[in-house]
Design a protein around this motif. Structure first.
Motif, PDB file in Angstrom:
ATOM      1  N   MET A 234      33.613   5.704 -12.439  1.00  0.00           N
ATOM      2  CA  MET A 234      32.589   4.946 -13.165  1.00  0.00           C
ATOM      3  C   MET A 234      31.303   5.026 -12.333  1.00  0.00           C
ATOM      4  N   PRO A 235      30.250   5.637 -12.879  1.00  0.00           N
ATOM      5  CA  PRO A 235      29.042   5.826 -12.067  1.00  0.00           C
ATOM      6  C   PRO A 235      28.361   4.510 -11.678  1.00  0.00           C
ATOM      7  N   VAL A 236      28.655   3.441 -12.443  1.00  0.00           N
ATOM      8  CA  VAL A 236      27.972   2.163 -12.186  1.00  0.00           C
ATOM      9  C   VAL A 236      28.714   1.298 -11.177  1.00  0.00           C
ATOM     10  N   LEU A 237      29.868   1.790 -10.720  1.00  0.00           N
ATOM     11  CA  LEU A 237      30.654   0.993  -9.759  1.00  0.00           C
ATOM     12  C   LEU A 237      30.695   1.690  -8.402  1.00  0.00           C
TER      13      LEU A 237
ATOM     14  N   TYR B 278      27.968   4.423  -4.172  1.00  0.00           N
ATOM     15  CA  TYR B 278      28.173   4.758  -5.587  1.00  0.00           C
ATOM     16  C   TYR B 278      28.544   6.244  -5.672  1.00  0.00           C
TER      17      TYR B 278
END
Lengths: 384, 235
Positions: free
Chosen positions: B105-108, B148
């Motif tokens: 997940m790129p946002v985590l 990230y």
């Protein structure tokens, strides 16, 4: 709660898009707050006290006058505890934009029938002693910096004096407060005997009557008896609850409730489409990621819940900020300088706003969530 | 049932599995009576040309899809008969996935990515973080926990993917072309890691790959060709 960082992170994925969507929701809820305050000011300015009060007006319209002699006849009708009257004075203080209500009344009767106005006893006695005396609500007194003892000139747009002039002078003998937030403390009330004797015409006539009934459960029956009493007379009456009278007054500019509901309906429908599109687009962009979540064990229901929660969080955040901004902006009171004395954002409308934002989140999230739920894992992983 | 060659208990048993996809009016037979037994602790490489059915077989073993015919048992449990909901719960407990393109997940952050499978457990936050720390340490990325994915190299991202795959201590680790998107050096590091997980920690690993260099690191290689499993690449 453990899923919150995941939900929040997804909203931060495309910051510009989220901020723009959030802004549109905020604007919608600020508008909701303002329209609620306007509707409250126009339609909601009746305290619970009004439940056992009826207003008797001319059957044709509220600007037609009624004879003073109706008072005694009304008080003889079974169920009527007392009656008193008011007349629209339509005055201006210094500038036409300084609008507020001024009505001639009979002090004793008026204050007995309107216990929501709180006037110190010594000021009440001064009013009874002073023929040109007037009492003014706290809000207007503060607005114009009036104090007890001041002499106030008010120009009537309707009533001329016997000398032909329209300028009337009143001595401020008291300042009244409201018993609760719903009580309008902008009007000025002065003595009817002074007014009636000094006006150039229409002597012995009044604008409308307020009657206190003995049992609010019998309001409809008493209203019928009152109207029957004056049937076929020169001035037939229409008797209605105080709330209906105030609303009829406001409805002169149109159906306020319908207008506000239509505007809000259009705004929320647009926001529904905007937010729905944002969430839908966001789900489409994340097909692969949703597939991964399912692969590692998230059930269809969990994925549905995640997307719904994301949409509800966005909607609640925008709604919450919008309602807070609306609350802050409307807390300064009437922005019109007197046209909307009871301008405030009612708590029940704030609660309604929160419920609308939850409902909006559920509706906008439902179809994208369904779409996410129905994704087949193997298919969605192939799309990466 | 034990594997006759190793004597170890069989973790994966695929029996007479067929998978047919329907495209328009045409039936496409991707798997034709596949049989496979994978004993506990084995590092198995599954090779074959594109479209041979490698990923389909991996999906069936991982409970991501249902076979048209035949049975799939993992650690003695028939999974081909489970409903989608029970299959999801089963995957959460028994399978770790490693994908070719990492699929983080790129946002985590790395830490939050590894924590994802643990969100489905009843562990407390402190316990989850402890498991995450152990998994990141196992792949040598403790120092990158707060980064990230965009701040990590391809090899590091795949290590995070492996940490996510092993954080729940699953029965089986399924890797779909885990080195396919990496250069040789990073690929070798990933293969070293998978080998260590199998040989030192007893993990059962099935790895789909095109790369003979990668399959050479496995303890056994089988081949899929036109939907059929063989032990010989020429078959």
């Amino acid at each position: 709660m453990k899923f919150l960082p995941l939900i929040w992170s997804n909203l931060r994925r495309k910051k510009t898009r989220t901020v723009l969507t959030l802004l549109s929701i905020i604007v919608a809820f600020v508008l909701f707050g303002f329209l609620s305050a306007i509707r409250q000011a126009l339609l909601g300015g009746v305290s619970l006290e009004g439940a056992n009060r009826l207003i008797v007006r001319h059957k044709v319209s509220i600007i037609q006058l009624l004879p003073m002699s109706y008072k005694e006849r009304m008080e003889r009708i079974p169920g009527v505890a007392m009656a008193t009257h008011q007349t629209w004075f339509g005055g201006i203080y210094q500038d036409p934009k300084n609008f507020f209500m001024q009505n001639p009344v009979i002090p004793d009767e008026f204050m007995r029938i309107h216990p929501e106005f709180i006037l110190p006893p010594e000021q009440m006695r001064a009013w009874q002693r002073t023929r040109t005396g007037a009492v003014v609500g706290r809000k207007t007194a503060e607005r114009f910096n009036w104090k007890v003892g001041d002499k106030v000139p008010i120009q009537s747009s309707i009533w001329s004096r016997k000398d032909g002039g329209f300028l009337w002078e009143f001595d401020i003998v008291g300042i009244f407060d409201g018993r609760d937030k719903n009580t309008d403390t902008t009007p000025l009330f002065f003595r009817y005997d002074y007014f009636d004797e000094a006006r150039s015409g229409a002597r012995g006539e009044v604008g409308w009557y307020s009657i206190r009934i003995q049992d609010s459960a019998r309001a409809a029956e008493v209203a019928k008896l009152v109207d029957a009493e004056f049937e076929n007379s020169a001035a037939e009456t229409k008797t209605e609850p105080e709330g209906a009278f105030v609303q009829a007054w406001a409805q002169q500019v149109g159906d306020i409730a319908l207008i506000t509901a239509s505007i809000l309906g259009a705004v929320f429908f647009t926001i529904l489409l905007v937010t729905g599109n944002t969430i839908s687009q966001s789900v489409r962009e994340r097909t692969g990621e949703l597939g991964v979540l399912k692969a590692i064990g998230f059930t269809n229901a969990a994925v549905l819940g995640l997307v719904m929660a994301e949409s509800c969080l966005l909607s609640l955040l925008g709604g919450g900020i919008g309602l807070a901004v609306a609350w802050a902006l409307t807390s300064h009171g009437d922005p019109t300088g007197g046209m909307l004395p009871l301008f405030f954002f009612p708590v029940h409308d704030v609660v309604l706003g929160v419920l609308i934002s939850v409902a909006m989140g559920l509706v906008t999230g439902f179809f994208p969530a369904l779409q996410a739920m129905r994704l087949r894992v193997a298919d969605s992983l192939r799309r990466i | 049932m034990n594997d006759p060659k190793t004597g170890n208990a069989a973790v994966v048993e695929v029996r007479d599995v067929e998978k047919v996809f329907r495209r328009g009016s045409e039936d496409i037979h991707v798997l034709r009576g596949a049989n496979l037994t994978v004993p506990s602790g084995e590092f198995l490489a599954l090779m074959g040309p594109s479209g041979s059915g490698k990923s389909t077989l991996l999906n069936l073993i991982g409970g991501l899809d249902h076979p048209t015919r035949g049975t799939v048992s993992i650690a003695g449990e028939r999974i081909d008969q489970l409903s989608d909901r029970r299959l999801a719960a089963w995957r959460a407990r028994h399978v770790g996935f490693v994908f070719q393109l990492y699929n983080l997940m790129p946002v985590l952050t790395a830490e939050r990515n590894v924590e994802l499978p643990l969100l489905l457990t009843h562990l407390s936050k402190a316990e989850r973080m402890q498991h995450v720390a152990t998994a990141l340490a196992a792949v040598g990325l403790s120092h990158r926990a707060q980064h990230y994915p965009r701040q990590l190299s391809g090899g590091e991202q795949q290590r995070v993917g492996i940490a996510r795959g092993i954080v729940t201590d699953p029965t089986l680790l399924l890797c779909d072309e885990p080195t396919g998107d990496l250069d040789r050096k990073a690929g070798d590091e990933i293969l070293d890691l998978l080998h260590a997980l199998s040989s030192e920690h007893g993990k059962t690993i099935i790895m789909v790959t095109h790369d003979p260099h990668a399959s050479a690191r496995a303890s056994r290689t089988i081949y899929l060709n036109k939907g059929e499993l063989t032990h010989d690449p020429k078959d």
